[in-house]
Design a protein around this motif. Structure first.
Motif, PDB file in Angstrom:
ATOM      1  N   VAL A  10       0.973  -1.437  -0.122  1.00 38.71           N
ATOM      2  CA  VAL A  10      -0.056   0.094  -0.033  1.00 38.71           C
ATOM      3  C   VAL A  10       0.977   1.258  -0.092  1.00 38.71           C
ATOM      4  CG1 VAL A  10      -1.834  -1.230   1.169  1.00 38.71           C
ATOM      5  CG2 VAL A  10      -0.303   0.054   2.608  1.00 38.71           C
ATOM      6  N   GLU A  11       0.273   2.490  -0.239  1.00 38.57           N
ATOM      7  CA  GLU A  11       1.073   3.585  -0.431  1.00 38.57           C
ATOM      8  C   GLU A  11       0.125   4.476   0.421  1.00 38.57           C
ATOM      9  OE1 GLU A  11       2.752   5.554  -4.070  1.00 38.57           O
ATOM     10  OE2 GLU A  11       1.008   6.349  -4.188  1.00 38.57           O
ATOM     11  N   LEU A  12       0.886   5.606   1.026  1.00 38.48           N
ATOM     12  CA  LEU A  12       0.157   6.360   2.083  1.00 38.48           C
ATOM     13  C   LEU A  12       0.911   7.883   1.653  1.00 38.48           C
ATOM     14  CD1 LEU A  12       0.771   3.591   3.826  1.00 38.48           C
ATOM     15  CD2 LEU A  12      -0.791   4.677   5.533  1.00 38.48           C
ATOM     16  N   VAL A  13       0.172   8.737   1.992  1.00 40.07           N
ATOM     17  CA  VAL A  13       0.780  10.110   1.818  1.00 40.07           C
ATOM     18  C   VAL A  13       0.263  10.788   2.915  1.00 40.07           C
ATOM     19  CG1 VAL A  13       0.847  12.199   0.383  1.00 40.07           C
ATOM     20  CG2 VAL A  13       0.666  10.273  -0.904  1.00 40.07           C
ATOM     21  N   GLY A  14       1.173  11.493   3.807  1.00 39.05           N
ATOM     22  CA  GLY A  14       0.880  12.227   4.936  1.00 39.05           C
ATOM     23  C   GLY A  14       1.979  12.494   5.845  1.00 39.05           C
ATOM     24  N   THR A  15       1.868  12.638   7.261  1.00 36.46           N
ATOM     25  CA  THR A  15       2.912  12.817   7.891  1.00 36.46           C
ATOM     26  C   THR A  15       3.045  12.099   9.137  1.00 36.46           C
ATOM     27  OG1 THR A  15       1.345  14.570   9.205  1.00 36.46           O
ATOM     28  CG2 THR A  15       2.839  15.421   7.244  1.00 36.46           C
ATOM     29  N   TYR A  16       4.387  11.731   9.561  1.00 35.37           N
ATOM     30  CA  TYR A  16       4.378  11.035  10.994  1.00 35.37           C
ATOM     31  C   TYR A  16       4.030  11.930  12.342  1.00 35.37           C
ATOM     32  CZ  TYR A  16       6.987   7.266   8.625  1.00 35.37           C
ATOM     33  OH  TYR A  16       7.393   6.470   7.563  1.00 35.37           O
ATOM     34  N   SER A  17       3.715  11.219  13.113  1.00 33.30           N
ATOM     35  CA  SER A  17       3.594  12.035  14.605  1.00 33.30           C
ATOM     36  C   SER A  17       4.754  11.341  15.561  1.00 33.30           C
ATOM     37  CB  SER A  17       2.475  11.864  15.117  1.00 33.30           C
ATOM     38  OG  SER A  17       1.282  12.481  14.137  1.00 33.30           O
ATOM     39  N   THR A  27       9.224  15.070   9.871  1.00 28.80           N
ATOM     40  CA  THR A  27       7.897  15.683   9.994  1.00 28.80           C
ATOM     41  C   THR A  27       7.252  15.985   8.981  1.00 28.80           C
ATOM     42  OG1 THR A  27       9.282  17.547  10.800  1.00 28.80           O
ATOM     43  CG2 THR A  27       8.664  16.219  12.455  1.00 28.80           C
ATOM     44  N   ASP A  28       7.861  16.186   7.735  1.00 27.11           N
ATOM     45  CA  ASP A  28       7.084  16.871   6.829  1.00 27.11           C
ATOM     46  C   ASP A  28       6.400  15.793   5.846  1.00 27.11           C
ATOM     47  OD1 ASP A  28       9.451  15.460   6.119  1.00 27.11           O
ATOM     48  OD2 ASP A  28       9.843  16.685   4.167  1.00 27.11           O
ATOM     49  N   THR A  29       5.426  16.283   5.089  1.00 24.56           N
ATOM     50  CA  THR A  29       4.463  15.285   4.261  1.00 24.56           C
ATOM     51  C   THR A  29       5.575  14.483   3.377  1.00 24.56           C
ATOM     52  OG1 THR A  29       2.898  17.069   4.181  1.00 24.56           O
ATOM     53  CG2 THR A  29       2.691  15.207   2.768  1.00 24.56           C
ATOM     54  N   VAL A  30       5.332  13.082   3.355  1.00 25.76           N
ATOM     55  CA  VAL A  30       6.067  12.337   2.818  1.00 25.76           C
ATOM     56  C   VAL A  30       4.972  11.129   1.912  1.00 25.76           C
ATOM     57  CG1 VAL A  30       8.158  12.591   4.096  1.00 25.76           C
ATOM     58  CG2 VAL A  30       6.425  10.886   4.787  1.00 25.76           C
ATOM     59  N   THR A  31       5.607  10.415   1.162  1.00 25.90           N
ATOM     60  CA  THR A  31       4.954   9.437   0.413  1.00 25.90           C
ATOM     61  C   THR A  31       5.612   8.098   0.840  1.00 25.90           C
ATOM     62  OG1 THR A  31       4.123  10.692  -1.250  1.00 25.90           O
ATOM     63  CG2 THR A  31       3.955   8.078  -1.506  1.00 25.90           C
ATOM     64  N   ILE A  32       5.033   7.070   1.543  1.00 28.21           N
ATOM     65  CA  ILE A  32       5.686   5.692   2.119  1.00 28.21           C
ATOM     66  C   ILE A  32       4.968   4.452   1.488  1.00 28.21           C
ATOM     67  CG2 ILE A  32       6.438   7.021   4.049  1.00 28.21           C
ATOM     68  CD1 ILE A  32       4.205   5.609   5.725  1.00 28.21           C
ATOM     69  N   THR A  33       5.635   3.635   1.288  1.00 25.01           N
ATOM     70  CA  THR A  33       4.884   2.411   0.966  1.00 25.01           C
ATOM     71  C   THR A  33       5.371   1.096   1.798  1.00 25.01           C
ATOM     72  OG1 THR A  33       5.392   3.137  -1.260  1.00 25.01           O
ATOM     73  CG2 THR A  33       5.148   0.706  -1.068  1.00 25.01           C
ATOM     74  N   GLY A  34       4.466   0.276   2.061  1.00 25.78           N
ATOM     75  CA  GLY A  34       4.702  -1.081   2.978  1.00 25.78           C
ATOM     76  C   GLY A  34       3.609  -1.884   2.765  1.00 25.78           C
ATOM     77  N   ASN A  35       3.893  -2.970   3.525  1.00 25.05           N
ATOM     78  CA  ASN A  35       2.991  -4.053   3.451  1.00 25.05           C
ATOM     79  C   ASN A  35       1.911  -3.916   4.434  1.00 25.05           C
ATOM     80  OD1 ASN A  35       5.852  -5.375   2.862  1.00 25.05           O
ATOM     81  ND2 ASN A  35       4.188  -6.226   1.565  1.00 25.05           N
ATOM     82  N   ALA A  36       0.800  -4.170   4.374  1.00 25.51           N
ATOM     83  CA  ALA A  36      -0.346  -4.154   5.155  1.00 25.51           C
ATOM     84  C   ALA A  36      -0.748  -5.442   6.134  1.00 25.51           C
ATOM     85  CB  ALA A  36      -1.858  -3.778   4.416  1.00 25.51           C
TER      86      ALA A  36
END
Length: 295
Positions: free
Chosen positions: A80-87, A142-151
């Motif tokens: 899956v691919e997610l776009v957002g920010t870490y906390s 902390t900036d907006t990033v696009t990440i990929t991983g396994n659900a």
């Protein structure tokens, strides 16, 4: 020994206990142990199929895999691919895990997508140093990033409570309700295991080996032992009966060779049967004959 007495031999405590133990062992081997191993083989095979499918499929937006905030079992391991920010402030440390046989700490960080949904991201691991605490962990961007991983689905609550120190909160399970409570975040029911070379990744957790493992072999072995144990018992019973019959025949033969007191004393001594086959005469009878001639 008469035939009617033979069955009573197998009513002795030694034979009865042996038979009971073999029956109990066979029952559990076939009905419990074999299904347990074969079930693990089936689970492993399904997991391997899902991983192979995931590796052959391009990553898709996370909301196409999660349905109403939950991960269906059929979608496990999908990329899956997610776009957002870490906390980074909403982070917990997973203890009591290992990679390649070495103890590690896994780092779980909340990630909020641009659509406002919160997911737990397993950023990977840091090695656990002997007799020391958690090493320094690089903070997530902390900036907006696009990440990929396994659900992946969350883990059941083992009942082991979390704890905290001045630097970190620690858990022993990736239990989403528990981590939601610790971080004060409403997390999706399922988490993302971050792929290598992604923003925020530490040491990426390797995918499981795509082999069937030893479970099928173990299951078949338990079945074979469950069937073979009673057969072995019957074999030993048969051998015991044959041995007892042989002893009975030898005893009857020896009793038949004892000379009758009413027979002529000058009769030649009856031959004796050797335990190991063949015929031999009684040496004492020959000696007694010579002694009578002398006197």
């Amino acid at each position: 020994m008469s035939t009617s007495k033979i069955p009573r031999t197998f009513l002795k405590p030694g034979w009865v206990i042996t038979a009971v133990l073999i029956v109990v062992f066979s029952y559990f081997a076939i009905t419990v142990l074999a299904p347990w191993q074969l079930g693990k083989h089936e689970v492993k095979s399904e997991q391997n199929t899902q991983i192979r499918t995931a590796l052959r499929t391009d990553p898709v937006p996370v909301d196409e895999i999660f349905v109403n905030g939950a991960l269906p079992a059929d979608n496990a391991w999908r990329q899956v691919e997610l776009v957002g920010t870490y906390s980074p402030s909403d982070e917990v440390i997973l203890r009591m895990r290992s990679v390649a046989g070495n103890p590690v700490f896994q780092v779980l960080t909340v990630f909020t997508t641009t659509s406002g949904d919160a997911y737990l991201i397993n950023r990977g691991y840091v090695p656990q140093q002997k007799d020391s605490g958690v090493p320094e962990i690089p903070a997530a961007p902390t900036d907006t990033v696009t990440i990929t991983g396994n659900a992946l689905p969350g883990e059941a609550d083992s009942g082991r409570p979390p704890h905290a120190d001045d630097s970190h909160q620690y858990v022993l399970d990736i239990n989403l309700p528990q981590i939601s409570s610790l971080t004060g975040t409403s997390l999706a029911d399922g988490y993302i295991q971050l792929a290598d070379k992604q923003p925020g990744v530490l040491n990426a957790i390797p995918l499981p080996k795509l082999d069937g493992g030893p479970y099928l072999s173990y299951g078949l072995q338990w079945i074979a032992m469950g069937i073979g144990a009673p057969i072995a018992l019957l074999y030993f019973i048969r051998m015991e009966l044959k041995e007892r019959k042989r002893d009975e025949e030898e005893q009857e033969e020896l009793e038949g060779l004892i000379p009758d007191p009413d027979d002529d004393e000058d009769d030649e001594p009856a031959p004796q049967r050797s335990r190991y086959g063949g015929q031999r005469r009684n040496p004492y009878a020959k000696f007694e004959a010579r002694r009578e001639d002398r006197f």
